[in-house]
Design a protein around this motif. Structure first.
Motif, PDB file in Angstrom:
ATOM      1  N   VAL A  79     -19.836  32.335 -35.553  1.00 31.73           N
ATOM      2  CA  VAL A  79     -18.764  31.429 -35.962  1.00 31.73           C
ATOM      3  C   VAL A  79     -17.582  32.243 -36.479  1.00 31.73           C
ATOM      4  N   LEU A  80     -16.423  32.043 -35.878  1.00 28.57           N
ATOM      5  CA  LEU A  80     -15.196  32.706 -36.286  1.00 28.57           C
ATOM      6  C   LEU A  80     -14.250  31.685 -36.904  1.00 28.57           C
ATOM      7  N   ASP A  81     -13.519  32.099 -37.931  1.00 20.64           N
ATOM      8  CA  ASP A  81     -12.576  31.186 -38.566  1.00 20.64           C
ATOM      9  C   ASP A  81     -11.289  31.930 -38.921  1.00 20.64           C
ATOM     10  N   ALA A  82     -10.188  31.149 -38.969  1.00 16.47           N
ATOM     11  CA  ALA A  82      -8.869  31.729 -39.245  1.00 16.47           C
ATOM     12  C   ALA A  82      -8.410  31.375 -40.657  1.00 16.47           C
ATOM     13  N   ASP A  83      -9.262  31.642 -41.619  1.00 17.93           N
ATOM     14  CA  ASP A  83      -8.931  31.480 -43.034  1.00 17.93           C
ATOM     15  C   ASP A  83      -8.752  30.027 -43.452  1.00 17.93           C
ATOM     16  N   VAL A  84      -9.419  29.110 -42.728  1.00 23.68           N
ATOM     17  CA  VAL A  84      -9.408  27.686 -43.106  1.00 23.68           C
ATOM     18  C   VAL A  84     -10.837  27.144 -43.125  1.00 23.68           C
ATOM     19  N   ALA A  85     -11.767  27.982 -43.577  1.00 21.01           N
ATOM     20  CA  ALA A  85     -13.189  27.637 -43.485  1.00 21.01           C
ATOM     21  C   ALA A  85     -13.555  26.392 -44.277  1.00 21.01           C
ATOM     22  N   ALA A  86     -12.918  26.165 -45.419  1.00 23.72           N
ATOM     23  CA  ALA A  86     -13.225  24.966 -46.196  1.00 23.72           C
ATOM     24  C   ALA A  86     -12.789  23.710 -45.445  1.00 23.72           C
ATOM     25  N   SER A  87     -11.696  23.804 -44.709  1.00 24.13           N
ATOM     26  CA  SER A  87     -11.188  22.653 -43.957  1.00 24.13           C
ATOM     27  C   SER A  87     -12.011  22.374 -42.708  1.00 24.13           C
ATOM     28  N   THR A  88     -12.453  23.421 -42.024  1.00 26.65           N
ATOM     29  CA  THR A  88     -13.221  23.246 -40.794  1.00 26.65           C
ATOM     30  C   THR A  88     -14.715  23.112 -41.038  1.00 26.65           C
TER      31      THR A  88
ATOM     32  N   SER B  70     -24.516  36.204 -41.858  1.00 26.22           N
ATOM     33  CA  SER B  70     -24.509  37.143 -40.740  1.00 26.22           C
ATOM     34  C   SER B  70     -23.964  36.518 -39.460  1.00 26.22           C
ATOM     35  N   HIS B  71     -23.827  35.195 -39.442  1.00 25.96           N
ATOM     36  CA  HIS B  71     -23.289  34.492 -38.277  1.00 25.96           C
ATOM     37  C   HIS B  71     -21.803  34.203 -38.423  1.00 25.96           C
ATOM     38  N   PHE B  72     -21.177  34.581 -39.533  1.00 26.57           N
ATOM     39  CA  PHE B  72     -19.821  34.139 -39.832  1.00 26.57           C
ATOM     40  C   PHE B  72     -18.859  35.313 -40.016  1.00 26.57           C
ATOM     41  N   TYR B  73     -17.652  35.163 -39.444  1.00 33.42           N
ATOM     42  CA  TYR B  73     -16.586  36.150 -39.630  1.00 33.42           C
ATOM     43  C   TYR B  73     -15.266  35.421 -39.841  1.00 33.42           C
ATOM     44  N   ASN B  74     -14.559  35.774 -40.906  1.00 30.72           N
ATOM     45  CA  ASN B  74     -13.223  35.259 -41.159  1.00 30.72           C
ATOM     46  C   ASN B  74     -12.214  36.291 -40.680  1.00 30.72           C
TER      47      ASN B  74
ATOM     48  N   GLU C 167      -4.753  33.735 -35.130  1.00 30.89           N
ATOM     49  CA  GLU C 167      -5.435  32.955 -34.100  1.00 30.89           C
ATOM     50  C   GLU C 167      -5.525  33.687 -32.759  1.00 30.89           C
ATOM     51  N   GLN C 168      -4.468  34.384 -32.372  1.00 26.35           N
ATOM     52  CA  GLN C 168      -4.495  35.096 -31.096  1.00 26.35           C
ATOM     53  C   GLN C 168      -5.553  36.198 -31.111  1.00 26.35           C
ATOM     54  N   ASP C 169      -5.609  36.941 -32.198  1.00 27.69           N
ATOM     55  CA  ASP C 169      -6.618  37.989 -32.328  1.00 27.69           C
ATOM     56  C   ASP C 169      -8.016  37.396 -32.353  1.00 27.69           C
ATOM     57  N   MET C 170      -8.173  36.231 -32.982  1.00 27.27           N
ATOM     58  CA  MET C 170      -9.483  35.598 -33.059  1.00 27.27           C
ATOM     59  C   MET C 170      -9.991  35.202 -31.677  1.00 27.27           C
ATOM     60  N   VAL C 171      -9.101  34.692 -30.837  1.00 23.68           N
ATOM     61  CA  VAL C 171      -9.516  34.318 -29.478  1.00 23.68           C
ATOM     62  C   VAL C 171      -9.878  35.558 -28.667  1.00 23.68           C
ATOM     63  N   GLY C 172      -9.110  36.635 -28.829  1.00 27.30           N
ATOM     64  CA  GLY C 172      -9.455  37.877 -28.134  1.00 27.30           C
ATOM     65  C   GLY C 172     -10.776  38.445 -28.604  1.00 27.30           C
ATOM     66  N   THR C 173     -11.025  38.373 -29.899  1.00 29.19           N
ATOM     67  CA  THR C 173     -12.306  38.828 -30.444  1.00 29.19           C
ATOM     68  C   THR C 173     -13.448  37.987 -29.888  1.00 29.19           C
ATOM     69  N   ALA C 174     -13.227  36.672 -29.800  1.00 32.53           N
ATOM     70  CA  ALA C 174     -14.253  35.783 -29.252  1.00 32.53           C
ATOM     71  C   ALA C 174     -14.567  36.119 -27.799  1.00 32.53           C
TER      72      ALA C 174
ATOM     73  N   ILE D  21     -22.339  33.721 -28.201  1.00 37.16           N
ATOM     74  CA  ILE D  21     -21.640  32.452 -28.013  1.00 37.16           C
ATOM     75  C   ILE D  21     -20.777  32.209 -29.247  1.00 37.16           C
ATOM     76  N   PRO D  22     -19.509  32.603 -29.207  1.00 34.56           N
ATOM     77  CA  PRO D  22     -18.638  32.421 -30.372  1.00 34.56           C
ATOM     78  C   PRO D  22     -18.056  31.010 -30.455  1.00 34.56           C
ATOM     79  N   TYR D  23     -18.021  30.479 -31.658  1.00 34.76           N
ATOM     80  CA  TYR D  23     -17.350  29.205 -31.954  1.00 34.76           C
ATOM     81  C   TYR D  23     -16.086  29.537 -32.757  1.00 34.76           C
ATOM     82  N   VAL D  24     -14.943  29.405 -32.107  1.00 36.68           N
ATOM     83  CA  VAL D  24     -13.652  29.713 -32.706  1.00 36.68           C
ATOM     84  C   VAL D  24     -13.157  28.472 -33.450  1.00 36.68           C
ATOM     85  N   SER D  25     -12.868  28.605 -34.737  1.00 35.66           N
ATOM     86  CA  SER D  25     -12.609  27.425 -35.559  1.00 35.66           C
ATOM     87  C   SER D  25     -11.301  27.554 -36.322  1.00 35.66           C
TER      88      SER D  25
END
Length: 230
Positions: free
Chosen positions: A31-40, A51-55, A60-67, A76-80
């Motif tokens: 699970v990937l998040d863009a610093d809005v984990a409480a909202s999502t 161990s399943h989570f990365y902020n 957002e662009q970097d997060m999609v590339g990382t995914a 299987i990344p979940y981009v959030s």
């Protein structure tokens, strides 16, 4: 049944619950998040399965590339993040890096539509459904309540290619408690049947308990399509 009597739960709660269930049962979900984990609600994963989570921060662009890289490595990344930021800021990365390569990346587009309340107009995802539907190989899912959102998140782990979820912020009525798991085939995921006319809403349009009109003599069905594409 009156609308006030119906249980209301935010769709984002269903998203978080679905991720928790996946992390309990699978080792390949990240699970990937863009610093809005409480909202999502991905902070639930952070707390219970760190161990399943990365902020990745507000990137957002970097997060999609990382995914995309994680997907190429067999995960299987979940981009959030908010849907407006995914579709607006990271469209090129979604299109070129993920969709053209048919990668198993799941995009959680939160705060869809005008449901964001005090977050304001800049956070309202009004175009994300149109933008995600034109992307090649993308399955687009617009659940109608928190229960269906949870089922969709879990089911999507086994789908081929990229997937985009669209879900809202505010609590909405739960209308699919007794429904079977949705199908990704484009067929209705939930239905109140009648032999003649049909109403076919998607996502949060299905807010009110369904009562077919009787005065006109017409019997109508209410169907909810789980997927917008296919």
């Amino acid at each position: 049944m009156k609308l006030n009597d119906v249980k209301r739960i935010p769709q984002r709660d269903g998203y978080g619950e679905g991720l928790l269930e996946l992390c309990r049962t699978r080792t390949d979900v990240i699970v990937l998040d863009a610093d809005v984990a409480a909202s999502t609600r991905t902070n639930w994963v952070k707390d219970q399965f760190p161990s399943h989570f990365y902020n990745l921060g507000i990137s957002e662009q970097d997060m999609v590339g990382t995914a995309a890289g994680l997907a190429l490595g067999g995960l299987i990344p979940y981009v959030s993040t908010y849907g407006v930021f995914l579709s607006g800021r990271a469209f090129d990365q979604m299109r070129t890096t993920v969709c053209y390569n048919h990668l198993k990346v799941r995009f959680g587009g939160a705060h869809a539509g005008i449901s964001v309340g005090p977050d304001g107009a800049t956070h309202q995802a009004l175009e994300d459904l149109a933008l995600s539907r034109v992307l090649p190989n993308m399955t687009v899912i617009a659940p109608c309540d928190s229960v269906e959102t949870k089922k969709a998140v879990i089911a999507a782990a086994d789908l081929d290619g990229p997937v985009y979820f669209r879900f809202g912020r505010e609590a909405v009525p739960v209308v699919t408690d007794d429904a079977p798991p949705p199908s990704p085939s484009g067929k209705p995921g939930w239905c109140r049947k009648a032999p003649t006319a049909q109403s076919l809403p998607a996502a949060q349009w299905c807010m009110r308990p369904w009562s077919p009109p009787k005065s006109s003599g017409t019997r109508a069905s209410l169907c909810v399509f789980w997927t917008c594409t296919p």
